[in-house]
Motif scaffolding. Structure first.
Motif, short mmCIF file in Angstrom:
data_model
loop_
_atom_site.label_atom_id
_atom_site.label_comp_id
_atom_site.label_asym_id
_atom_site.label_seq_id
_atom_site.Cartn_x
_atom_site.Cartn_y
_atom_site.Cartn_z
N GLN A 16 0.84 -1.18 0.00
CA GLN A 16 0.00 0.00 0.00
C GLN A 16 0.89 1.24 0.00
O GLN A 16 2.05 1.21 0.41
CB GLN A 16 -0.92 0.01 1.23
N LEU A 17 0.35 2.35 -0.45
CA LEU A 17 1.14 3.56 -0.63
C LEU A 17 1.84 3.98 0.66
O LEU A 17 3.01 4.38 0.66
CB LEU A 17 0.23 4.69 -1.15
N SER A 18 1.16 3.89 1.78
CA SER A 18 1.73 4.33 3.06
C SER A 18 2.94 3.49 3.47
O SER A 18 3.81 3.98 4.20
CB SER A 18 0.67 4.25 4.15
N TYR A 19 3.02 2.24 3.02
CA TYR A 19 4.11 1.36 3.46
C TYR A 19 5.47 1.83 2.95
O TYR A 19 6.50 1.43 3.50
CB TYR A 19 3.86 -0.07 3.01
N THR A 20 5.48 2.65 1.90
CA THR A 20 6.76 3.17 1.41
C THR A 20 7.45 4.03 2.45
O THR A 20 8.67 4.23 2.39
CB THR A 20 6.56 4.00 0.13
N LEU A 47 7.98 -6.45 6.39
CA LEU A 47 8.27 -5.71 7.61
C LEU A 47 7.62 -4.33 7.61
O LEU A 47 7.14 -3.84 8.64
CB LEU A 47 9.79 -5.56 7.78
N ALA A 48 7.58 -3.68 6.44
CA ALA A 48 7.01 -2.34 6.34
C ALA A 48 5.58 -2.30 6.86
O ALA A 48 5.18 -1.35 7.55
CB ALA A 48 7.07 -1.86 4.89
N ALA A 49 4.80 -3.32 6.55
CA ALA A 49 3.41 -3.37 7.02
C ALA A 49 3.34 -3.52 8.53
O ALA A 49 2.46 -2.93 9.19
CB ALA A 49 2.66 -4.50 6.32
N VAL A 50 4.25 -4.31 9.11
CA VAL A 50 4.22 -4.54 10.56
C VAL A 50 4.48 -3.24 11.31
O VAL A 50 3.90 -2.99 12.37
CB VAL A 50 5.26 -5.62 10.94
N VAL A 51 5.35 -2.38 10.78
CA VAL A 51 5.62 -1.09 11.40
C VAL A 51 4.32 -0.28 11.51
O VAL A 51 4.04 0.34 12.55
CB VAL A 51 6.69 -0.32 10.61
N LEU A 52 3.52 -0.29 10.45
CA LEU A 52 2.23 0.45 10.50
C LEU A 52 1.29 -0.14 11.53
O LEU A 52 0.56 0.59 12.22
CB LEU A 52 1.59 0.44 9.13
#
Length: 524
Positions: free
Chosen positions: A159-163, A436-441
């Protein structure tokens, strides 16, 4: 030359079509830029401008179908190279070329979401008041991202926010809006930039760009202020274990248990000793509930360490196989079990098996059975030896891509989030980083610290603001011991869920209704 192709700077957007070659080139450029903004390249600032060429291409289309086609082409240019590892993973899992057919099929289908957004954006540009146009485009993007989480073939990856998972100030607003609020803000900036380029001498266009940038700065200021705060609560020592057992070179069950015991004993020597040990997804070679050897191993390990043990395992229950997280503890008479609810298409089940198996089953060596999803997302609970009450919200692997799944644990009282994964299937470090990027969110949305245990990486611990507290190298056996806070309370996102998505949908619906009334009013 480019300016001539795009058209006069003074003419309204909706009256100057963009010639087909340039329209396609701009769509492809956006796909390339957004791919570069994601891991492994990780050039996250590009995401703030990557979609502007796509917006120009779509809004300058001659008709709805042409706009949708350009959006679809963007989807292929973005998703195709981003998740190339789908082909590698499923081919290795099935031992056949089905992986590349799955990669093609998923990209073929899911690029359609971007085509739909592009068509809607084209319609909005021509039918809503100009002062609402950029906001409407961003709202449509949010609804599209949310729609990607629905259905048996849902794949809400990247998803865009994961960047932005390394740019924490902009992400802190997710505790109010969820990750979708970050995506909205980024699309708002991209859209305002595109409108500015298409009509720089029109007074509304520069003001709109300044407004979008100002809002982004204000959100960053909130994020910077929030990062100065530290959530506090009772803490416990947690051992985060990485077994380095690959799904493609799996040792014997006895060897796997030896690895787990060896890691646990090394972690136990840490001072102070861990009170919770977390093993990765599918770490147990036996069904720890039905198999006596597996059950005895974990019961004894919990007694030896005088701590709670959480492990991933495949469990047979109620006539079906499940991917599960199992909690053992000296204080528990019986282990507690969570069954994974969101299964991976073509990984843990074959979508439309009754249709595909007769056609491709033998050719591509389909597994004979699918895993069965769980029906409930209850936290796992125990009381530790020091009297601390521990309530764990376990989510397994792919479930980290579904904000509502994780949120449900926090709403039910989870004070610590734990995600276990087997990312060795990926055969790609890029996929590990994207995961990992998604887990941070998820940590920020829920304001909970997260323990992430994987077989081969990326094993790490994350605080409630999204910082990585500690991490292990990829493809190495090892462990982390770190104090983790047990947090309580509910963020607005946890309390109200995807209210921001609903607000965006209401905005789009309201604009559609108003436009319909206006058309009827002008009809003779």
């Amino acid at each position: 030359m480019i300016a001539e192709e795009i058209g006069s700077k003074t003419e309204p957007t909706r009256t100057v079509p963009l010639r087909t070659p340039w329209g396609l080139r701009l769509a492809l450029l956006s796909g390339l830029l957004l791919w570069l903004a994601n891991p492994p390249t990780g050039l996250w600032p590009l995401a703030w401008v990557a979609l502007a060429p796509l917006v120009v291409s779509v809004l300058r289309a001659r008709h709805f179908a042409q706009a949708a086609w350009r959006g679809y082409l963007f989807g292929w240019a973005f998703l195709g190279p981003l998740w190339y590892w789908i082909g590698l993973t499923i081919s290795a899992w099935t031992g056949s070329a089905i992986g590349w057919i799955a990669w093609f099929g998923l990209t073929f289908i899911l690029a359609g979401f971007f085509a739909l957004w592009a068509g809607v954006a084209w319609w909005l540009d021509r039918n809503v008041p100009e002062q609402w146009a950029v906001t409407a485009l961003a709202a449509a993007w949010v609804v599209m991202e949310w729609a990607r989480t629905l259905g048996p073939l849902s794949m809400p990856w990247a998803q865009l926010s994961y960047t932005q998972y390394r740019f924490l100030p902009i992400l802190q607003i997710a505790d109010f809006t969820g990750a979708y609020g970050v995506s909205f803000l980024m699309m708002l900036v991209n859209g305002a930039l595109a409108y500015f380029w298409m009509g720089r001498d029109q007074p509304l266009r520069p003001r709109r760009l300044w407004a979008a940038c100002t809002l982004s700065v204000m959100v960053c200021l909130y994020g910077l202020a929030r990062l100065q705060q530290h959530d506090v609560g009772p803490s416990l020592q947690v051992a985060d274990l990485q077994t380095n057992v690959s799904s493609y070179q799996t040792p014997s069950p006895a060897t796997q248990l030896q690895i787990m015991n060896h890691l646990a004993m090394k972690a136990k020597a840490h001072a102070p000793a861990p009170q919770l040990y977390v093993f990765p997804e599918s770490a147990s070679p036996y069904d720890p509930i039905q198999n006596p050897s597996g059950y005895l191993f974990f019961q004894q390990l919990a007694k030896t360490t005088n701590a709670a043990i959480l492990t991933g395992a495949e469990i047979y229950a109620k006539g079906a196989d499940h991917n599960a997280a199992v909690l053992f503890a000296p204080e528990l008479a019986h282990p507690q079990v969570y069954f994974k609810q969101q299964l991976v298409p073509f990984g843990e089940f074959i979508p439309f098996r009754s249709l595909l198996s007769p056609l491709f089953g033998r050719l591509f060596n389909f597994p004979t059975t699918d895993l069965t999803p769980g029906r409930h997302g209850r936290p796992l609970q125990t009381t530790l030896s020091n009297g601390i009450s521990l309530t764990i919200g376990p989510f397994i692997c792919y479930e980290s891509m579904y904000p509502a799944r994780v949120r449900s644990f926090t709403r039910r009282g989870a004070s610590l989030l734990v995600t276990i994964s087997n990312d060795s299937w990926f055969l790609s470090r890029a996929a590990m980083q994207q995961h990992l990027a998604a887990v941070v969110l998820r940590a920020i949305e829920n304001r909970r610290q997260v323990v992430r245990s994987t077989t081969t990486g990326i094993t790490c611990m994350i605080d409630a603001e999204g910082h990585l507290l500690a991490r292990l190298p990829i493809n190495q056996e090892g462990f982390l011991v770190h104090p983790m806070c047990l947090l309580h309370g509910q963020t607005p996102y946890v309390r109200f869920g995807d209210w921001f998505v609903g607000l965006c949908a209401l905005l789009l619906g309201g604009l559609f209704i108003v436009q319909t009334w206006k058309r009827k009013a002008h009809q003779p």
